[in-house]
Enzyme design. Structure first.
Site, mmCIF file in Angstrom:
data_model
loop_
_atom_site.group_PDB
_atom_site.id
_atom_site.type_symbol
_atom_site.label_atom_id
_atom_site.label_comp_id
_atom_site.label_asym_id
_atom_site.label_seq_id
_atom_site.Cartn_x
_atom_site.Cartn_y
_atom_site.Cartn_z
ATOM 1 C CG HIS A 86 6.536 -3.584 1.133
ATOM 2 N ND1 HIS A 86 5.470 -2.991 1.784
ATOM 3 C CD2 HIS A 86 6.486 -3.162 -0.155
ATOM 4 C CE1 HIS A 86 4.815 -2.225 0.930
ATOM 5 N NE2 HIS A 86 5.402 -2.310 -0.252
ATOM 6 C CB SER A 142 6.132 0.167 -2.364
ATOM 7 O OG SER A 142 5.519 -1.082 -2.650
ATOM 8 C CG ASP A 144 5.039 -4.124 4.937
ATOM 9 O OD1 ASP A 144 5.100 -5.026 4.078
ATOM 10 O OD2 ASP A 144 5.123 -2.915 4.635
#
Length: 366
Positions: free
Chosen positions: A317, A36, A314
């Site tokens: 991340h 990610s 978040d």
């Protein structure tokens, strides 16, 4: 007079050539593998919780539209793309079309890992093994679009690989869904992971890659998601997780050295964490967005105002500014201790083979 005009014309032509050269990318193409931290939208159409194609993700990305990037703006590979001189960001494999693949493809997938089962409790994801299969498909297409130059350019391209975080977050330190922590000690698991990773990186080499930047893992135990899940027992971070990750990084450096010593023309380099991006005033103990139980953002347009003063967007991340700083450090490392043996700028500018010896890693002619 005619002589002067001729000189002026030649100068203008030369200046034009210099300008054209400036606009050219520093490498023929750029291929991206990872999780990610690099995903540019490959998970958007997958049946998974690990996707970021909704607001507030992408709030500060050009156009302000969520693309599937797990940040408010650029990822670190986006900034590397800019530093390489590409005019457009590298497209995700899921949407790359036609001759776009000649400039590169982004295969990264949120929740993906070195191990195939990693992240499966979140839904579909594209593991490192599957990303390599996708790259093989891309290479087959290159034969159609550029039979000669496409394949020849593979050795001139830059490849970045960042894998392993989910093998800890969404595997080893997630005993409710995975048994790995009961089967292996941290030392055994690091050995297991890096052995499998070495096989995957070797496959990438046999698919034509030579200039490969392999990213080590950051301080996973300092991510808000892990701190909220495990607590810190008085420390700043979850020490047992950072200890396990450090074991992985140390072994990964050995993998890089081994690949360089055994594979002809190999130019693998290890890119470590660039260190803290906290200036002393940055918010490190709260995410910029409101998070769900899995520590991704709740779908909303409400976020912190001063996003450049936050480390995390978040629970896992980082914000665009942190990503940019990480990319710039990887590209041109001010601290040589953060890379082994070279940074990305040096990697793409040399055609020499990296040879490891017991005391250090040197660069010499093949």
């Amino acid at each position: 007079m005619r002589g002067i005009l001729a000189v002026i014309v030649v100068m203008i032509v030369l200046m034009g050539m210099v300008e054209c050269k400036k606009e050219e990318a520093k490498v023929a193409c750029y291929y991206i593998f990872g999780d990610s931290l690099s995903d540019a939208g490959n998970n958007n159409q997958l049946n998974t919780l690990a996707k970021a194609n909704y607001p507030p993700y992408g709030l500060d990305f050009p156009g302000g539209v969520p693309t599937g990037r797990f940040s408010n703006g650029l990822t670190f590979v986006d900034r590397i793309t800019e530093l390489l001189g590409f005019k457009e960001y590298i497209p995700p494999y899921s949407t790359a079309k036609g001759k776009q693949i000649l400039k590169g493809v982004n295969y990264a997938s949120g929740a993906a890992g070195i191990r195939s089962e990693t992240g499966q409790h979140l839904g579909e994801r594209i593991s490192m093994d599957e990303q390599l299969k996708n790259h093989a498909v891309t290479i087959a297409k290159l034969l159609w679009y550029a039979p000669l130059t496409g394949l020849l350019n593979l050795k001139k391209c830059l490849y970045t690989v960042n894998m392993g975080s989910n093998d800890y977050i969404n595997n080893y330190f997630n005993p409710d869904h995975y048994s790995s922590s009961s089967l292996y000690t941290p030392e055994e698991y690091a050995e297991l992971l890096t052995t499998q990773y070495a096989v995957q990186l070797k496959k990438l080499y046999y698919l034509g890659a030579r200039k490969v930047a392999v990213f080590g893992l950051g301080l996973v135990g300092c991510s808000l998601g892990e701190i909220y899940s495990f607590g810190t027992n008085g420390s700043l971070c979850v020490d047992k997780i950072n200890y396990a990750v450090q074991l992985f990084n140390e072994k990964l450096i050995g993998v890089v050295d081994d690949l360089n010593s055994k594979l002809s023309g190999a130019q693998f380099t290890f890119i470590g964490s660039g260190g803290s991006s906290d200036t002393g005033t940055a918010v490190v103990n709260a995410p910029c967005c409101k998070v769900r139980e899995d520590f991704q953002c709740v779908e909303s347009n409400t976020v912190c105002e001063d996003r450049n003063n936050y480390i995390f967007f978040d629970g896992y991340h980082t914000t665009e500014l942190v990503n940019i700083l990480a990319a710039e450090t990887a590209y041109s490392a001010p601290n040589s201790n953060a890379v082994h043996p070279v940074d990305i700028k040096t990697l793409i500018s040399t055609n020499k083979h990296f040879i490891a010896n017991p005391s250090s890693t040197s660069v010499s002619s093949e």
